[in-house]
Design an enzyme around this catalytic site. Sequence first.
Site, short mmCIF file in Angstrom:
data_model
loop_
_atom_site.label_atom_id
_atom_site.label_comp_id
_atom_site.label_asym_id
_atom_site.label_seq_id
_atom_site.Cartn_x
_atom_site.Cartn_y
_atom_site.Cartn_z
N SER A 64 0.79 -1.23 0.00
CA SER A 64 0.00 0.00 0.00
C SER A 64 0.82 1.28 0.00
CB SER A 64 -0.96 0.01 1.19
OG SER A 64 -2.04 -0.87 0.95
N THR A 125 -4.67 -14.82 3.41
CA THR A 125 -3.87 -15.48 4.43
C THR A 125 -3.99 -16.99 4.30
OG1 THR A 125 -5.71 -15.35 5.98
CG2 THR A 125 -4.09 -13.56 6.04
N TYR A 161 -10.60 2.40 5.76
CA TYR A 161 -9.55 2.13 4.77
C TYR A 161 -9.98 0.97 3.88
CZ TYR A 161 -4.79 1.36 3.02
OH TYR A 161 -3.69 1.22 2.23
N ASN A 163 -8.94 -0.79 0.00
CA ASN A 163 -8.13 -0.81 -1.22
C ASN A 163 -8.96 -0.57 -2.48
OD1 ASN A 163 -5.21 -1.70 -0.47
ND2 ASN A 163 -6.52 -3.03 0.75
N GLY A 297 2.78 -0.25 4.18
CA GLY A 297 2.27 -1.14 3.16
C GLY A 297 2.44 -2.59 3.55
#
Length: 341
Positions: A64, A125, A161, A163, A297
């Site tokens: 990020s 993950t 937040y 993406n 990030g």
Amino acid sequence: MIGRSPLVVDRAIEQAAQEIVGQGATGVQIRSVRDGGVRTASAGLADVVAKSPVHDEGRFRIGSATKPFVATVLLQLVAEHRLRLDDPIEYHLPGLLPDGKTITVRMLLQHTSGLYEYLRSMPLTNDDFAKYRFKHFEPEDLVGLATAKPLDFRPGTAYSYANTNYLVLGMLIERIAGRPWGAEVTERIFAPLRMDHSSVPGDRIRIPGKHARGYQAVQRSLVDVTEMNPSLAGSAGALISTTADLDKFIRALVGGRLLSRPLLAEMTRPLPFTEGYALGLETRTTPCGVTVIGHSGGIPGYGTVAFTSLDGNRRVVASWTHGHDPGNDAARAVIDKVICA
């Protein structure tokens, strides 16, 4: 504290590097700049099989920390009067967002759009990442995962937040400039700043040049995830760089080489409810009272921080390979320890 000796700074960054490894990272590299003096430190391993040491100038996925590059290009386009911060997205990308008439460019930049985080629909993950690791993704498809869900809140009323916001901004750059967001970043930022070891990987799965291997912990074992198709992250987090190149960027940004002072002020002015997030930049005050701007990030295998004081005299860039991920606390600790040394 500006007068601290180089030895004190050396010890601080060496200690920070060792602490991150102690918290679970396999390897770490840190670059610190204080009043023009450069200090570097590394710890851990670049490759847990070969037992090779971390290289101070190795390349890495910055995750990020890509977002300030995208935000800078958008603000340059604003300076060129090709769009406005308060333009509704519907005006430039009709039909992309169901709520595009009320979501503005500014809201996307500061994560106040309310758009659903597309990554919540595709966990990265453990075993889940294997499903997506080498696939190509179009940004429209990833945004579609988000728009299939309701907004988290009414646009402009809260902060979350996501993406997804920066995937839309990458598409917006392409619509306004007529070519992909990565080409604009390369021409407007990489080339003039001579960031020769930075790149927009597209679908390339390998990191060029010297680099540390990235790992994920899966059931107490480390899985090498260095190779991946970064189209999964796109304009929200795909870039590759080095600590030296990222330092060039944050130095140029705060020094006024990339944006006018009024636009830089916009970029660094968070709203009261955005948790220190402004337009593509995080702002925070360290325990020693120094305000810093930059971005952290994370992407499978790699973590990054790149921050500078407002006057540019204190800067820190770090990368670590995750292993047993030390998490966001480690990122904040690096910033505080090195900036305040």
